[in-house]
Design an enzyme around this catalytic site. Structure first.
Site, PDB file in Angstrom:
ATOM      1  N   GLN A 111      10.315  -0.485 -33.157  1.00 37.45           N
ATOM      2  CA  GLN A 111       9.707  -0.022 -34.410  1.00 37.45           C
ATOM      3  C   GLN A 111      10.666  -0.226 -35.580  1.00 37.45           C
ATOM      4  O   GLN A 111      10.253  -0.678 -36.658  1.00 37.45           O
ATOM      5  CB  GLN A 111       9.345   1.468 -34.269  1.00 37.45           C
ATOM      6  CG  GLN A 111       8.428   1.990 -35.348  1.00 37.45           C
ATOM      7  CD  GLN A 111       7.014   1.450 -35.210  1.00 37.45           C
ATOM      8  OE1 GLN A 111       6.613   0.992 -34.143  1.00 37.45           O
ATOM      9  NE2 GLN A 111       6.259   1.475 -36.300  1.00 37.45           N
ATOM     10  N   GLY A 171       0.793  -1.228   0.000  1.00 38.04           N
ATOM     11  CA  GLY A 171       0.000   0.000   0.000  1.00 38.04           C
ATOM     12  C   GLY A 171       0.822   1.272   0.000  1.00 38.04           C
ATOM     13  O   GLY A 171       0.287   2.357   0.238  1.00 38.04           O
ATOM     14  N   GLU A 220       6.567  10.877 -12.731  1.00 36.86           N
ATOM     15  CA  GLU A 220       5.682  11.928 -12.197  1.00 36.86           C
ATOM     16  C   GLU A 220       6.298  12.567 -10.946  1.00 36.86           C
ATOM     17  O   GLU A 220       6.282  13.802 -10.791  1.00 36.86           O
ATOM     18  CB  GLU A 220       4.307  11.331 -11.872  1.00 36.86           C
ATOM     19  CG  GLU A 220       3.489  10.942 -13.102  1.00 36.86           C
ATOM     20  CD  GLU A 220       4.036   9.705 -13.832  1.00 36.86           C
ATOM     21  OE1 GLU A 220       4.719   8.886 -13.190  1.00 36.86           O
ATOM     22  OE2 GLU A 220       3.777   9.575 -15.035  1.00 36.86           O
ATOM     23  N   GLU A 222      12.715   3.890  -8.300  1.00 35.70           N
ATOM     24  CA  GLU A 222      13.566   4.930  -7.674  1.00 35.70           C
ATOM     25  C   GLU A 222      13.060   6.334  -7.988  1.00 35.70           C
ATOM     26  O   GLU A 222      13.841   7.240  -8.255  1.00 35.70           O
ATOM     27  CB  GLU A 222      15.038   4.788  -8.120  1.00 35.70           C
ATOM     28  CG  GLU A 222      15.613   3.393  -8.133  1.00 35.70           C
ATOM     29  CD  GLU A 222      15.445   2.654  -6.818  1.00 35.70           C
ATOM     30  OE1 GLU A 222      14.951   3.249  -5.848  1.00 35.70           O
ATOM     31  OE2 GLU A 222      15.773   1.471  -6.749  1.00 35.70           O
ATOM     32  N   GLY A 223      11.759   6.514  -7.926  1.00 35.65           N
ATOM     33  CA  GLY A 223      11.154   7.801  -8.221  1.00 35.65           C
ATOM     34  C   GLY A 223      10.525   7.754  -9.596  1.00 35.65           C
ATOM     35  O   GLY A 223      11.236   7.737 -10.602  1.00 35.65           O
TER      36      GLY A 223
END
Lengths: 377, 80
Positions: A330, A126, A361, A357-358
């Site tokens: 591609q 959570g 956003e 690690e972050g």
């Protein structure tokens, strides 16, 4: 009688090791969902687990710029292996920075040589980016600590010997060193992930795990947040380096493929749209590498500006890696979606770089906050 | 520049709008988070060529520029 000199641990050394021991097998490990013990031993033999630790502990005392270059090279070969280095680096750095003399003597040589492999336990079912929401607790108990809770997405959790666990202490979040074989530790493997599939993820349950007072790493109270901030900073630096490695792997794969492939009689390399994709890759890998090196130089100088520089390097490199890995698929067309080419693995691994690690956003929020800092009222 | 001036200069360089004295509680400004706390410790260690041991990483040692100056002076005198 000849004396064998220790090798110089640098980019060229790591590149040679990666091309010999890692890159040829990375797709096999990706499909198997695990890194073999033999490779873990070879990394130890090469002295690559924690070469930044000082020589008196068994490390090579290399600087952070060089560490970044090594993690880039490993990331070029296999993001899963690089992720094992990342979490091992995080624990080893935290021990070196915040450990007591006794803790450093106990664990330092083990971590430097790779006899003990480390992992980092922060995220919970959570609580991901919201580290304040963690519910794992460490309460004083018989002069030590009693640990309860569940950690999730622990890289190398299936194999690591020592966990750096962040838990809610009496007054603040604290960091604890927890051996994986401590009674009450239960490791549940997490398999079949999208990317970094052989990083041996696990969910780790701690049920009344009794720890001694020497389990506490670093200060409690006001400064405990620095253990987490500093450790994540090193993790972010390593992930940035690994992301540079992914972009370089895309450049290598795509230039090779386009140079040999023909479409309708025209060499792929001559198509302007292919050239545009490749030129953007080449440009971004150089830019990302420069940002990484700048963050590394600031770390080596002990300059506080390294923290923001690392955020920026990770943000740029991880988003560029995701973008270019998509373009690499591609360029390869249907071949890119097949297991015969590595770019599918780069694509899946690169997506993970935007989350760990972050997240992208969180990075944007942090970097924007830096821009607004002088306008705080 | 004195030790206190150098510390205040670092803080105001990071937060140009902050008008603080050497005895003002920087935590009361509302800007301080763990990221800046880490930056502050790194700055002090680099600027004054010291290592702050774990047991000195207490909030009271960082509450004001005066407290940080006393911490720096104490650690410097300990190594002389």
């Amino acid at each position: 009688m000849t004396q064998q000199l220790a090798p110089t641990i640098d980019r060229a050394y790591a590149r040679s090791f990666v091309d010999d021991a890692i890159r040829p097998e990375a797709d096999t490990w990706d499909r198997a969902g695990a890194i073999p013990e033999d490779l873990l031993d070879r990394i130890a033999g090469a002295g690559l687990w924690a070469p930044f630790l000082p020589s008196e502990l068994g490390g090579a005392g290399i600087d952070m710029v060089t560490l970044g270059e090594i993690h880039e090279e490993v990331g070029r070969g296999c993001s899963s292996v690089r992720s094992l280095l990342t979490v091992h680096t995080m624990l080893s750095w935290a021990l070196q920075r915040f450990g007591t003399d006794a803790q450093i003597q106990q664990w330092g040589p083990e971590l430097a040589t790779g006899r003990t492999l480390g992992a980092f336990c922060l995220s919970e079912p959570g609580a991901g980016s919201d580290t304040a929401a963690i519910t794992t607790t460490a309460v004083p108990h018989n002069g030590g600590w009693l640990l309860n809770g569940v950690k999730k997405w622990t890289t190398n959790g299936q194999r690591a010997d020592l966990f750096l666990v962040f838990a809610k202490g009496p007054t603040s979040t604290i960091a604890l060193l927890v051996p994986s074989n401590a009674p009450g530790v239960l490791v549940n493997p997490i398999d079949d992930m999208l990317g970094t599939r052989s990083s041996m993820l696990a969910e780790i349950a701690f049920s009344d795990v009794a720890l001694g007072p020497d389990a506490l790493l670093g200060p409690s109270g006001f400064a405990s947040g620095m253990v987490l901030t500093g450790t994540l900073d090193l993790g972010r630096y390593s992930v940035a380096a690994g992301s540079v490695g992914i972009i370089q792997a895309c450049v290598d794969a795509c230039s090779s493929y386009a140079a040999q492939r023909r479409v309708g009689g025209t060499p792929l390399r001559d198509l302007p749209l292919i050239q545009a994709k490749l030129s953007d890759m080449v440009t971004d890998v150089r830019a990302a590498r420069l940002l990484l090196a700048e963050a590394g130089r600031l770390k080596d100088r002990g300059d506080a500006a390294t923290i923001m520089a690392t955020w920026i390097a990770k943000y740029f490199a991880s988003t560029a890696a995701a973008r270019h890995a998509s373009e690499a698929v591609q360029i390869h067309g249907a071949n890119g979606c097949s297991p015969e080419f590595p770019v599918g693995r780069f694509y899946r691994d690169a997506k993970v770089m935007e989350i760990i690690e972050g997240s992208t956003e969180i990075q944007r929020m942090t970097i924007a906050a830096e821009a607004y800092r002088k306008w705080e009222s | 520049m004195t030790t206190t001036d150098r510390i205040l200069a670092f803080i105001t360089n990071r937060f140009p709008q902050a008008e603080i004295s050497d005895v003002e509680d920087i935590f009361s400004l509302g800007y301080i988070n763990s990221l800046f706390a880490m930056e502050l410790v790194m700055f002090i260690e680099k600027e004054f060529t010291i290592t702050i041991p774990n047991d000195e990483l207490r909030i009271d040692n960082f509450r004001t520029a005066k407290a940080m100056t006393e911490l720096v002076d104490g650690l410097r005198s300990a190594v002389v």
